[in-house]
Design a protein around this motif. Structure first.
Motif, PDB file in Angstrom:
ATOM      1  N   GLU A  66     -12.138  34.498  19.434  1.00  0.00           N
ATOM      2  CA  GLU A  66     -12.873  34.716  20.671  1.00  0.00           C
ATOM      3  C   GLU A  66     -14.109  33.793  20.693  1.00  0.00           C
ATOM      4  OE1 GLU A  66     -12.087  36.474  23.208  1.00  0.00           O
ATOM      5  OE2 GLU A  66     -10.484  37.753  22.459  1.00  0.00           O
ATOM      6  N   PRO A  67     -14.468  33.261  21.863  1.00  0.00           N
ATOM      7  CA  PRO A  67     -15.616  32.350  21.929  1.00  0.00           C
ATOM      8  C   PRO A  67     -16.912  32.954  21.382  1.00  0.00           C
ATOM      9  CG  PRO A  67     -14.354  32.207  23.947  1.00  0.00           C
ATOM     10  CD  PRO A  67     -13.777  33.349  23.152  1.00  0.00           C
ATOM     11  N   HIS A  68     -17.202  34.216  21.706  1.00  0.00           N
ATOM     12  CA  HIS A  68     -18.449  34.806  21.213  1.00  0.00           C
ATOM     13  C   HIS A  68     -18.453  34.913  19.686  1.00  0.00           C
ATOM     14  CE1 HIS A  68     -15.856  38.336  21.577  1.00  0.00           C
ATOM     15  NE2 HIS A  68     -16.648  38.927  20.699  1.00  0.00           N
ATOM     16  N   ALA A  69     -17.304  35.192  19.094  1.00  0.00           N
ATOM     17  CA  ALA A  69     -17.201  35.251  17.632  1.00  0.00           C
ATOM     18  C   ALA A  69     -17.355  33.857  17.029  1.00  0.00           C
ATOM     19  CB  ALA A  69     -15.877  35.880  17.213  1.00  0.00           C
ATOM     20  N   GLU A  78     -23.893  26.722  10.301  1.00  0.00           N
ATOM     21  CA  GLU A  78     -24.723  25.533  10.438  1.00  0.00           C
ATOM     22  C   GLU A  78     -26.203  25.760  10.153  1.00  0.00           C
ATOM     23  OE1 GLU A  78     -24.009  23.152  13.913  1.00  0.00           O
ATOM     24  OE2 GLU A  78     -21.848  23.546  13.840  1.00  0.00           O
ATOM     25  N   THR A  79     -26.687  27.019  10.265  1.00  0.00           N
ATOM     26  CA  THR A  79     -28.128  27.267  10.122  1.00  0.00           C
ATOM     27  C   THR A  79     -28.487  28.440   9.210  1.00  0.00           C
ATOM     28  OG1 THR A  79     -28.341  28.833  11.955  1.00  0.00           O
ATOM     29  CG2 THR A  79     -28.429  26.466  12.510  1.00  0.00           C
ATOM     30  N   SER A  80     -27.507  29.247   8.818  1.00  0.00           N
ATOM     31  CA  SER A  80     -27.714  30.477   8.046  1.00  0.00           C
ATOM     32  C   SER A  80     -28.459  31.562   8.818  1.00  0.00           C
ATOM     33  CB  SER A  80     -28.434  30.200   6.721  1.00  0.00           C
ATOM     34  OG  SER A  80     -27.646  29.369   5.906  1.00  0.00           O
ATOM     35  N   VAL A  81     -28.695  31.357  10.114  1.00  0.00           N
ATOM     36  CA  VAL A  81     -29.342  32.378  10.946  1.00  0.00           C
ATOM     37  C   VAL A  81     -28.260  33.323  11.472  1.00  0.00           C
ATOM     38  CG1 VAL A  81     -30.669  32.796  13.060  1.00  0.00           C
ATOM     39  CG2 VAL A  81     -31.247  30.859  11.589  1.00  0.00           C
ATOM     40  N   ARG A  82     -28.505  34.621  11.309  1.00  0.00           N
ATOM     41  CA  ARG A  82     -27.563  35.620  11.822  1.00  0.00           C
ATOM     42  C   ARG A  82     -27.943  35.950  13.258  1.00  0.00           C
ATOM     43  NH1 ARG A  82     -28.677  40.093   8.880  1.00  0.00           N
ATOM     44  NH2 ARG A  82     -27.092  41.195  10.036  1.00  0.00           N
ATOM     45  N   VAL A  83     -26.929  35.945  14.133  1.00  0.00           N
ATOM     46  CA  VAL A  83     -27.178  36.167  15.556  1.00  0.00           C
ATOM     47  C   VAL A  83     -26.172  37.141  16.127  1.00  0.00           C
ATOM     48  CG1 VAL A  83     -28.137  33.840  15.854  1.00  0.00           C
ATOM     49  CG2 VAL A  83     -25.722  34.246  16.353  1.00  0.00           C
ATOM     50  N   LYS A  84     -26.486  37.598  17.342  1.00  0.00           N
ATOM     51  CA  LYS A  84     -25.514  38.350  18.134  1.00  0.00           C
ATOM     52  C   LYS A  84     -25.362  37.613  19.460  1.00  0.00           C
ATOM     53  CE  LYS A  84     -28.845  41.457  20.247  1.00  0.00           C
ATOM     54  NZ  LYS A  84     -29.256  42.799  20.505  1.00  0.00           N
ATOM     55  N   ALA A  85     -24.152  37.607  19.971  1.00  0.00           N
ATOM     56  CA  ALA A  85     -23.899  37.011  21.284  1.00  0.00           C
ATOM     57  C   ALA A  85     -24.493  37.931  22.335  1.00  0.00           C
ATOM     58  CB  ALA A  85     -22.406  36.816  21.491  1.00  0.00           C
ATOM     59  N   ALA A  86     -25.221  37.354  23.307  1.00  0.00           N
ATOM     60  CA  ALA A  86     -25.908  38.172  24.299  1.00  0.00           C
ATOM     61  C   ALA A  86     -25.404  37.967  25.717  1.00  0.00           C
ATOM     62  CB  ALA A  86     -27.411  37.888  24.242  1.00  0.00           C
ATOM     63  N   ALA A  87     -24.969  36.748  26.076  1.00  0.00           N
ATOM     64  CA  ALA A  87     -24.570  36.504  27.463  1.00  0.00           C
ATOM     65  C   ALA A  87     -23.757  35.220  27.589  1.00  0.00           C
ATOM     66  CB  ALA A  87     -25.797  36.403  28.362  1.00  0.00           C
ATOM     67  N   LEU A  88     -22.843  35.237  28.535  1.00  0.00           N
ATOM     68  CA  LEU A  88     -22.091  34.039  28.890  1.00  0.00           C
ATOM     69  C   LEU A  88     -22.948  33.205  29.834  1.00  0.00           C
ATOM     70  CD1 LEU A  88     -19.439  32.390  28.994  1.00  0.00           C
ATOM     71  CD2 LEU A  88     -18.819  33.782  30.984  1.00  0.00           C
ATOM     72  N   GLN A 111     -20.390  28.142  26.797  1.00  0.00           N
ATOM     73  CA  GLN A 111     -21.790  28.249  26.393  1.00  0.00           C
ATOM     74  C   GLN A 111     -22.204  29.718  26.375  1.00  0.00           C
ATOM     75  OE1 GLN A 111     -21.590  26.109  29.601  1.00  0.00           O
ATOM     76  NE2 GLN A 111     -20.505  24.777  28.194  1.00  0.00           N
ATOM     77  N   ILE A 112     -22.788  30.110  25.254  1.00  0.00           N
ATOM     78  CA  ILE A 112     -23.148  31.520  25.038  1.00  0.00           C
ATOM     79  C   ILE A 112     -24.592  31.608  24.572  1.00  0.00           C
ATOM     80  CG2 ILE A 112     -22.650  33.568  23.635  1.00  0.00           C
ATOM     81  CD1 ILE A 112     -19.720  32.501  23.539  1.00  0.00           C
ATOM     82  N   ARG A 113     -25.370  32.474  25.236  1.00  0.00           N
ATOM     83  CA  ARG A 113     -26.728  32.744  24.755  1.00  0.00           C
ATOM     84  C   ARG A 113     -26.643  33.735  23.619  1.00  0.00           C
ATOM     85  NH1 ARG A 113     -30.560  36.575  25.270  1.00  0.00           N
ATOM     86  NH2 ARG A 113     -29.625  37.638  27.060  1.00  0.00           N
ATOM     87  N   CYS A 114     -27.334  33.427  22.540  1.00  0.00           N
ATOM     88  CA  CYS A 114     -27.374  34.314  21.380  1.00  0.00           C
ATOM     89  C   CYS A 114     -28.822  34.669  21.073  1.00  0.00           C
ATOM     90  CB  CYS A 114     -26.756  33.626  20.160  1.00  0.00           C
ATOM     91  SG  CYS A 114     -25.016  33.197  20.346  1.00  0.00           S
ATOM     92  N   GLU A 115     -28.989  35.794  20.418  1.00  0.00           N
ATOM     93  CA  GLU A 115     -30.304  36.234  19.964  1.00  0.00           C
ATOM     94  C   GLU A 115     -30.276  36.376  18.450  1.00  0.00           C
ATOM     95  OE1 GLU A 115     -33.191  36.892  21.728  1.00  0.00           O
ATOM     96  OE2 GLU A 115     -32.199  36.236  23.585  1.00  0.00           O
ATOM     97  N   ALA A 116     -31.325  35.900  17.811  1.00  0.00           N
ATOM     98  CA  ALA A 116     -31.439  36.013  16.362  1.00  0.00           C
ATOM     99  C   ALA A 116     -31.614  37.477  15.980  1.00  0.00           C
ATOM    100  CB  ALA A 116     -32.619  35.193  15.860  1.00  0.00           C
ATOM    101  N   LEU A 117     -30.852  37.947  14.991  1.00  0.00           N
ATOM    102  CA  LEU A 117     -31.004  39.324  14.517  1.00  0.00           C
ATOM    103  C   LEU A 117     -32.318  39.496  13.763  1.00  0.00           C
ATOM    104  CD1 LEU A 117     -27.341  40.073  13.396  1.00  0.00           C
ATOM    105  CD2 LEU A 117     -28.514  40.829  15.465  1.00  0.00           C
TER     106      LEU A 117
END
Length: 174
Positions: A66-69, A78-88, A111-117
């Motif tokens: 899935e794109p969000h996954a 690529e960055t070791s930052v853990r995120v959650k998908a927030a919006a298309l 394109q998906i907006r993500c937020e850092a956990l």
């Protein structure tokens, strides 16, 4: 990460011919350090090893992923930052691109907006696709490619006013 195995196997059959590839662009935002109501968020960027450009995290989705996954996975790799998908944010075509090895590809980019956990987490270069990573205020980011500046702007707009946001269909059209 190296080229995904399914791409390697397909290239054995088609050579360098144009290939249509599913991809993602993860625009990761966090609140700025300023408490001002006018403060713009920070965006997580990578400096690509292939062309030296600063961009949001991008990558190829695996078959059936899935794109969000894929966006969450790519940011972690690529960055070791853990995120959650927030919006298309939108969907659009990128390319055709001629890679250094001669491979031709066009990408269907989601394109998906993500937020850092953990917004305080400092990113680190996680693979050979990037030479640097970092958080930048959107108002002072080193991104020069208009399509990525547009997507980052969309992410900030969607985050600030989600009810009034409509996903972009095409990377240059609303």
């Amino acid at each position: 990460m190296p080229i995904p195995e399914f791409i390697v196997e397909t290239r054995k059959k088609i050579g360098t011919d144009l290939m249509w590839v599913p991809s993602v662009c993860a625009v990761v935002l966090r609140d700025a350090a300023s408490d001002s109501a006018w403060a713009v968020p920070d965006v997580l960027l990578v400096k690509r090893s292939d062309n030296g450009e600063w961009t949001p995290v991008t990558g190829i989705a695996d078959p059936g992923e899935e794109p969000h996954a894929a966006a969450v996975r790519e940011v972690a790799e690529e960055t070791s930052v853990r995120v959650k998908a927030a919006a298309l944010l939108g969907v659009g075509a990128v390319g055709p691109v001629t890679h250094a090895n001669g491979d031709l590809a066009s990408y269907m980019s989601v394109q998906i907006r993500c937020e850092a956990l953990d917004p305080a987490a400092e990113p680190v270069v996680g693979d050979d696709e990037s030479v640097d990573v970092g958080w930048f205020p959107i108002s002072n980011m080193p991104v020069t490619d208009p399509k990525w500046r547009l997507v980052i702007g969309d992410a900030a707009a969607q985050r600030r006013h989600p009810a009034g946001f409509a996903p972009r269909m095409g990377l240059t059209k609303r």
